[in-house]
Design an enzyme around this catalytic site. Structure first.
Site, PDB file in Angstrom:
ATOM      1  N   ASN A 210      -5.009  11.069   0.567  1.00 25.66           N
ATOM      2  CA  ASN A 210      -3.586  10.751   0.731  1.00 25.66           C
ATOM      3  C   ASN A 210      -2.759  11.946   0.229  1.00 25.66           C
ATOM      4  O   ASN A 210      -3.314  12.960  -0.179  1.00 25.66           O
ATOM      5  CB  ASN A 210      -3.233   9.471  -0.033  1.00 25.66           C
ATOM      6  CG  ASN A 210      -3.574   9.600  -1.496  1.00 25.66           C
ATOM      7  OD1 ASN A 210      -2.981  10.411  -2.205  1.00 25.66           O
ATOM      8  ND2 ASN A 210      -4.548   8.832  -1.956  1.00 25.66           N
ATOM      9  N   ASP A 283      -8.013   2.751  -1.690  1.00 22.17           N
ATOM     10  CA  ASP A 283      -8.488   1.376  -1.816  1.00 22.17           C
ATOM     11  C   ASP A 283      -9.821   1.174  -1.096  1.00 22.17           C
ATOM     12  O   ASP A 283     -10.594   0.294  -1.442  1.00 22.17           O
ATOM     13  CB  ASP A 283      -7.449   0.406  -1.232  1.00 22.17           C
ATOM     14  CG  ASP A 283      -6.246   0.279  -2.164  1.00 22.17           C
ATOM     15  OD1 ASP A 283      -6.471   0.179  -3.380  1.00 22.17           O
ATOM     16  OD2 ASP A 283      -5.107   0.303  -1.679  1.00 22.17           O
ATOM     17  N   LYS A 293     -23.107  16.775   9.250  1.00 26.38           N
ATOM     18  CA  LYS A 293     -21.837  16.607   9.967  1.00 26.38           C
ATOM     19  C   LYS A 293     -22.025  15.699  11.195  1.00 26.38           C
ATOM     20  O   LYS A 293     -22.967  15.899  11.968  1.00 26.38           O
ATOM     21  CB  LYS A 293     -21.341  17.995  10.397  1.00 26.38           C
ATOM     22  CG  LYS A 293     -19.969  17.966  10.984  1.00 26.38           C
ATOM     23  CD  LYS A 293     -19.565  19.370  11.437  1.00 26.38           C
ATOM     24  CE  LYS A 293     -18.340  19.275  12.329  1.00 26.38           C
ATOM     25  NZ  LYS A 293     -18.206  20.400  13.215  1.00 26.38           N
ATOM     26  N   PRO A 322     -13.540   0.314  -6.204  1.00 28.26           N
ATOM     27  CA  PRO A 322     -13.133  -0.389  -7.429  1.00 28.26           C
ATOM     28  C   PRO A 322     -11.639  -0.193  -7.676  1.00 28.26           C
ATOM     29  O   PRO A 322     -11.096   0.863  -7.353  1.00 28.26           O
ATOM     30  CB  PRO A 322     -13.961   0.277  -8.530  1.00 28.26           C
ATOM     31  CG  PRO A 322     -14.440   1.560  -7.958  1.00 28.26           C
ATOM     32  CD  PRO A 322     -14.477   1.398  -6.466  1.00 28.26           C
ATOM     33  N   ASP A 323     -11.002  -1.193  -8.251  1.00 28.43           N
ATOM     34  CA  ASP A 323      -9.597  -1.061  -8.653  1.00 28.43           C
ATOM     35  C   ASP A 323      -9.599  -0.679 -10.133  1.00 28.43           C
ATOM     36  O   ASP A 323      -9.870  -1.509 -11.008  1.00 28.43           O
ATOM     37  CB  ASP A 323      -8.851  -2.372  -8.414  1.00 28.43           C
ATOM     38  CG  ASP A 323      -7.351  -2.218  -8.653  1.00 28.43           C
ATOM     39  OD1 ASP A 323      -6.978  -1.503  -9.603  1.00 28.43           O
ATOM     40  OD2 ASP A 323      -6.571  -2.780  -7.875  1.00 28.43           O
ATOM     41  N   ILE A 324      -9.318   0.587 -10.401  1.00 28.27           N
ATOM     42  CA  ILE A 324      -9.467   1.124 -11.767  1.00 28.27           C
ATOM     43  C   ILE A 324      -8.474   0.466 -12.719  1.00 28.27           C
ATOM     44  O   ILE A 324      -8.832   0.041 -13.822  1.00 28.27           O
ATOM     45  CB  ILE A 324      -9.256   2.659 -11.769  1.00 28.27           C
ATOM     46  CG1 ILE A 324     -10.196   3.321 -10.776  1.00 28.27           C
ATOM     47  CG2 ILE A 324      -9.458   3.226 -13.171  1.00 28.27           C
ATOM     48  CD1 ILE A 324      -9.864   4.763 -10.459  1.00 28.27           C
ATOM     49  N   LYS A 360       1.730  -7.088  -8.751  1.00 27.74           N
ATOM     50  CA  LYS A 360       0.777  -6.107  -9.313  1.00 27.74           C
ATOM     51  C   LYS A 360       0.713  -6.207 -10.835  1.00 27.74           C
ATOM     52  O   LYS A 360      -0.355  -6.043 -11.434  1.00 27.74           O
ATOM     53  CB  LYS A 360       1.169  -4.685  -8.893  1.00 27.74           C
ATOM     54  CG  LYS A 360       0.643  -4.333  -7.516  1.00 27.74           C
ATOM     55  CD  LYS A 360       0.996  -2.936  -7.053  1.00 27.74           C
ATOM     56  CE  LYS A 360       0.602  -2.800  -5.576  1.00 27.74           C
ATOM     57  NZ  LYS A 360       1.105  -1.615  -4.930  1.00 27.74           N
TER      58      LYS A 360
HETATM   59  O1  PMT Z   1       1.118  12.906  -7.162  1.00 38.64           O
HETATM   60  P1  PMT Z   1       2.552  13.097  -6.710  1.00 38.64           P
HETATM   61  O2  PMT Z   1       2.644  13.915  -5.458  1.00 38.64           O
HETATM   62  O3  PMT Z   1       3.432  13.612  -7.822  1.00 38.64           O
HETATM   63  O4  PMT Z   1       3.134  11.655  -6.290  1.00 38.64           O
HETATM   64  C1  PMT Z   1       3.308  10.669  -7.258  1.00 38.64           C
HETATM   65  C2  PMT Z   1       2.837   9.294  -6.744  1.00 38.64           C
HETATM   66  C3  PMT Z   1       3.687   8.881  -5.562  1.00 38.64           C
HETATM   67  C4  PMT Z   1       1.358   9.356  -6.343  1.00 38.64           C
HETATM   68  C5  PMT Z   1       3.008   8.311  -7.947  1.00 38.64           C
HETATM   69  O5  PMT Z   1       4.345   8.265  -8.339  1.00 38.64           O
HETATM   70  C6  PMT Z   1       2.521   6.915  -7.590  1.00 38.64           C
HETATM   71  O6  PMT Z   1       3.209   6.115  -6.995  1.00 38.64           O
HETATM   72  N1  PMT Z   1       1.249   6.608  -7.978  1.00 38.64           N
HETATM   73  C7  PMT Z   1       0.586   5.329  -7.617  1.00 38.64           C
HETATM   74  C8  PMT Z   1      -0.045   5.458  -6.260  1.00 38.64           C
HETATM   75  C9  PMT Z   1      -0.808   4.187  -5.868  1.00 38.64           C
HETATM   76  O7  PMT Z   1      -1.980   4.248  -5.654  1.00 38.64           O
HETATM   77  O8  PMT Z   1      -0.077   3.073  -5.859  1.00 38.64           O
HETATM   78  P2  PMT Z   1      -0.687   1.606  -5.534  1.00 38.64           P
HETATM   79  O9  PMT Z   1       0.514   0.745  -5.475  1.00 38.64           O
HETATM   80  O10 PMT Z   1      -1.574   1.672  -4.358  1.00 38.64           O
HETATM   81  O11 PMT Z   1      -1.570   1.246  -6.796  1.00 38.64           O
HETATM   82  C10 PMT Z   1      -1.034   0.585  -7.935  1.00 38.64           C
HETATM   83  C11 PMT Z   1      -1.737   1.055  -9.191  1.00 38.64           C
HETATM   84  O12 PMT Z   1      -3.135   0.733  -9.127  1.00 38.64           O
HETATM   85  C12 PMT Z   1      -1.666   2.535  -9.455  1.00 38.64           C
HETATM   86  O13 PMT Z   1      -1.485   2.714 -10.845  1.00 38.64           O
HETATM   87  C13 PMT Z   1      -3.025   3.066  -9.036  1.00 38.64           C
HETATM   88  O14 PMT Z   1      -3.438   4.199  -9.825  1.00 38.64           O
HETATM   89  C14 PMT Z   1      -3.930   1.867  -9.312  1.00 38.64           C
HETATM   90  N2  PMT Z   1      -5.077   1.763  -8.419  1.00 38.64           N
HETATM   91  C15 PMT Z   1      -4.926   1.537  -7.086  1.00 38.64           C
HETATM   92  C16 PMT Z   1      -6.016   1.369  -6.280  1.00 38.64           C
HETATM   93  C17 PMT Z   1      -7.308   1.435  -6.854  1.00 38.64           C
HETATM   94  N3  PMT Z   1      -8.387   1.291  -6.117  1.00 38.64           N
HETATM   95  N4  PMT Z   1      -7.447   1.659  -8.164  1.00 38.64           N
HETATM   96  C18 PMT Z   1      -6.351   1.816  -8.958  1.00 38.64           C
HETATM   97  O15 PMT Z   1      -6.472   2.022 -10.160  1.00 38.64           O
END
Ligand code: PMT
Length: 420
Positions: A210, A283, A293, A322-324, A360
């Site tokens: 991403n 995710d 390849k 996994p969702d960390i 969340k």
């Molecule tokens: O890196 P930059 O270019 O500076 O941009 C910053 C940012 C946009 C990446 C940052 O501000 C941001 O929004 N980070 C969260 C991105 C994200 O994955 O959001 P989410 O809504 O999908 O996830 C929610 C939370 O769960 C996040 O803290 C994420 O780290 C965590 N997560 C999500 C999925 C997963 N499988 N494991 C996780 O731990």
């Protein structure tokens, strides 16, 4: 008047007419209860004599690498002793040297050895200030976490009018005081941060990822150091962004996949007082990672079918990662994190922000979620700026909007809120 936060402030003075303002600053800082030391370049002494600063601070003024052969190595002891180092006035020349890491006199050698908060107050002719080289050098210093104070715009000693004038002693005093107060915010705390994207490989050359640059998480790491955190650990996905260089900082930059990142985060989390998950974790990942390849299918197809892309379509099977953050939330609930540890997640939203974030907060077990609108192109992913809303699980009435600002400024504000 005695200041409650007493620090050792090192003033680095270079050769500019504004050097005279430093006498007033030195006096104000001493009156506020700080220990003030001064290092001057040879040219600075043409504007104000060292004897003036010796009288104002009550300390010897450092001038040369070889001042006193019997004393400890001067630049190292000055660098180690200082809590805050302010270089003012900072000429275009010294700014260029700082940007390049050059160390050809006591002041620049001390700056290179110094690991704490560095403040720089530019002072020069407008054309020199606006020159591309100076602007690039200043941008480089800011990106490394140097705090720039000014310059102001106005009448310059050379007769020109424009940006380049050093700010007043009272502005420098405020900047140093703010720094002195902030630098105690996270004293004794260990901070763990995840940042950047993850990569989920399909074969040796292709992966799902991403747009995260890691900037937001790196800004938080830098500000946590500036706020006096005892240790800052950053688990960083693949990015080219520069990270801090600091003895209280470690960067685990081998995290590529969500599973790599998970292993580091869950392994380090039990030692942290504040955990902040800014990483954009995938995710899903491809169900299978091919060793070689994947080749294009060579089945015959019409031009129309090839253009529509539907003929000979490949289907990519994905499995959940996994969702960390949720796992860290479960660790917190099971009391396997430090007592009192604060868990902060981020949320990248394009719609229904509030409802999604409240959900969340619950599902991930975080104390705070910092939400940003990633449908906007001027903030969020890759941008140097952001605008966020902080949602708190314990006190929803304290939800806070932090208006659009640099990621550095926001990082400072976020740390203030989550460390209370
Ligand atoms: O890196 P930059 O270019 O500076 O941009 C910053 C940012 C946009 C990446 C940052 O501000 C941001 O929004 N980070 C969260 C991105 C994200 O994955 O959001 P989410 O809504 O999908 O996830 C929610 C939370 O769960 C996040 O803290 C994420 O780290 C965590 N997560 C999500 C999925 C997963 N499988 N494991 C996780 O731990």
């Amino acid at each position: 008047m005695t200041n409650q936060v007493q620090k050792t402030i090192l003033l680095g003075i270079t050769g500019g007419i504004a050097a005279y303002k430093m006498c007033d600053l030195a006096r104000q800082l001493v009156r506020a209860g700080h220990k003030v030391k001064v290092v001057m370049t040879q040219h600075a002494t043409e504007f104000v004599g060292p004897a003036t600063f010796r009288s104002l601070t009550g300390n010897p003024v450092a001038l040369d690498l070889f001042d006193d052969p019997a004393a400890p190595i001067n630049h190292i002891s000055l660098a180690e002793e200082a809590d805050i180092f302010l270089i003012a006035p900072a000429t275009a020349n010294v700014i260029a040297k700082l940007a390049q890491g050059r160390a050809d006199d006591l002041l620049t050698t001390t700056a290179l050895a110094y690991q704490g908060q560095l403040l720089v107050a530019p002072a020069m002719n407008t054309q020199m200030y606006l020159d591309a080289a100076t602007q690039e050098n200043l941008a480089l210093l800011a990106a490394r976490g140097v705090q720039l104070v000014g310059p102001a715009t106005g009448q310059l000693a050379c007769g020109d009018s424009g940006p380049g004038r050093m700010v007043e002693a009272s502005d420098l005093y405020s900047a140093v005081e703010e720094c002195a107060h902030t630098s105690n915010l996270l004293a004794g705390k260990r901070v763990l941060i995840s940042a950047g994207p993850t990569r989920e490989y399909l074969d040796p050359v292709r992966y799902l990822t991403n747009r995260s640059s890691g900037k937001m998480g790196i800004a938080l790491a830098r500000e946590a150091l500036r706020a006096g955190a005892e240790v800052v650990d950053l688990v960083l996905g693949p990015t080219a962004e520069p990270v801090p260089v600091h003895k209280r900082f470690t960067c685990v930059d081998v995290a590529e996949s969500a599973r790599d990142m998970r292993n580091f985060m869950t392994g380090m989390a039990p030692f942290a007082d504040i955990i902040i998950c800014t990483a954009a974790v995938a995710d899903y990942r491809p169900a299978e990672r091919f060793v070689t390849k994947i080749k294009k299918q060579q089945s015959p197809q019409t031009q129309e079918a090839a253009e529509s892309g539907r003929q000979d379509m490949q289907t990519l099977e994905l499995v959940q990662n996994p969702d960390i953050l949720a796992e860290l939330g479960r660790m917190k609930a099971a009391k396997t994190l430090k007592s009192g540890a604060v868990l902060v997640g981020f949320a990248a939203e394009t719609d229904n922000l509030e409802a999604n974030v409240r959900a969340k907060l619950e599902s991930k077990g975080a104390d705070y979620i910092v939400a940003n609108d990633v449908s906007r192109t001027d903030i969020g992913f890759e941008s140097g700026e952001n605008e966020v809303r902080i949602f708190s699980k314990a006190s929803p009435e304290k939800d806070t909007l932090l208006p659009k600002a640099s990621k550095t400024q926001l990082a400072r504000q976020i740390l203030h809120i989550v460390s209370k």
